[in-house]
Enzyme design. Structure first.
Site, mmCIF file in Angstrom:
data_model
loop_
_atom_site.group_PDB
_atom_site.id
_atom_site.type_symbol
_atom_site.label_atom_id
_atom_site.label_comp_id
_atom_site.label_asym_id
_atom_site.label_seq_id
_atom_site.Cartn_x
_atom_site.Cartn_y
_atom_site.Cartn_z
ATOM 1 N N ASP A 125 -13.710 7.544 4.052
ATOM 2 C CA ASP A 125 -13.065 6.384 3.450
ATOM 3 C C ASP A 125 -12.769 5.330 4.512
ATOM 4 O OD1 ASP A 125 -11.841 4.850 1.441
ATOM 5 O OD2 ASP A 125 -9.872 5.727 1.840
ATOM 6 N N GLY A 147 -6.958 1.154 -3.773
ATOM 7 C CA GLY A 147 -5.567 0.858 -4.063
ATOM 8 C C GLY A 147 -5.140 1.306 -5.445
ATOM 9 N N ASN A 155 -9.713 5.140 -5.968
ATOM 10 C CA ASN A 155 -9.147 5.784 -4.798
ATOM 11 C C ASN A 155 -7.639 5.958 -4.924
ATOM 12 O OD1 ASN A 155 -11.741 5.480 -3.846
ATOM 13 N ND2 ASN A 155 -11.150 4.486 -1.932
#
Length: 274
Positions: free
Chosen positions: A81, A203, A224
């Site tokens: 990520d 977010g 995410n």
């Protein structure tokens, strides 16, 4: 059951749901996500922040993630990520990632596309698809940005880079929000129609449930969750009886808390219907 990033997001596109991507940091957070996937039968993505690949954490946590991915009976992927650069991409590939992200979203379009393309090509040599980001998804501590990713820019970026997934700016940010964000649902639908890459919402922690559900209906295929994974774990750990000294027993409830959070998000995104 090990899947690549593209393979697992293809499932979401075919089924009209989003695959939850949970940031994990240690054995307990991996166990929580793994147990949630087992309970719901849903596909999940275990992902780790770039900074962990710059230290010892990823070297030792990655084998735990790989073991979980390979032993789950449901589709699972292991993802880098917000990769800060090519060195982090190389380490992630070396330690078994089945998807990588290169985040050059703070750079001008052409520079972002050029460095992302290098990461795509590097990962492709290992048979691993990549995610990029266009339209910087900043911090929740900053003022909210009204500059959403443009569909024509997204289409051009995907064409130039070959990314399989694209994180877009549609109103979210990372961290704890000062106030609940309002997502550009119409823009998500336009982006979904404009590009063949799977759309990613960064977010996801703290976004109202109805907005997340609407974003999935509009075409988001990966969401995410990082901050809320941490909070679920830490809140539970702080509530454990301090008289429990055996660490394996102390960690039982934090693992369950992560599992409960993950199950909730899996069901909200529709991944349990996979």
């Amino acid at each position: 059951m090990q899947y690549t990033l593209k393979e697992i997001l293809d499932l979401g596109e075919a089924g009209g749901f989003a695959v939850p991507a949970f940031n994990v940091y240690n054995l307990e957070t991996v166990l929580g996500v793994m147990n949630a996937a087992e309970e719901t039968g849903a596909p999940v993505i275990f992902q780790m922040y770039s900074r962990l690949f710059d230290s010892q954490e990823a070297q030792y946590v990655a084998p735990i993630v790989r073991e979980a991915v390979q032993n789950l009976k449901t589709p699972a992927a292991f993802h880098l990520d917000h990769g800060a650069g090519l060195p982090e991409v190389v380490r992630a590939l070396r330690w078994g990632a089945t998807g990588i992200m290169l985040d050059a979203s703070t750079k001008p379009f052409e520079e972002n596309a050029a460095v992302t393309k290098k990461a795509v090509e590097l990962a492709a040599a290992a048979g691993v698809p990549a995610e990029g980001e266009l339209g910087h998804v900043g911090s929740a501590q900053d003022e909210p940005s009204a500059e959403f990713t443009a569909p024509e820019d997204a289409a051009r970026f995907v064409e130039q880079t070959g990314v399989a997934a694209l994180a877009v700016q549609v109103g979210t940010a990372h961290g704890h929000y000062k106030q609940a964000p309002v997502l550009g649902i119409g823009r998500i639908a336009e982006l979904h129609a404009a590009t063949k890459a799977h759309l990613v919402l960064h977010g996801g922690s703290g976004v109202p449930d109805e907005h997340l559900a609407a974003a999935v209906r509009a075409g988001i295929r990966k969401v995410n969750f990082g901050t809320d994974v941490c909070c679920s774990f830490l809140d539970a750990a702080r509530a454990v009886d301090p008289g429990i000294l055996a660490l394996d027993l102390f960690m039982k409830e934090p693992v369950e808390a992560v599992k409960r959070f993950a199950v909730n998000r899996i069901r909200l995104l529709g991944a349990d219907k996979a």
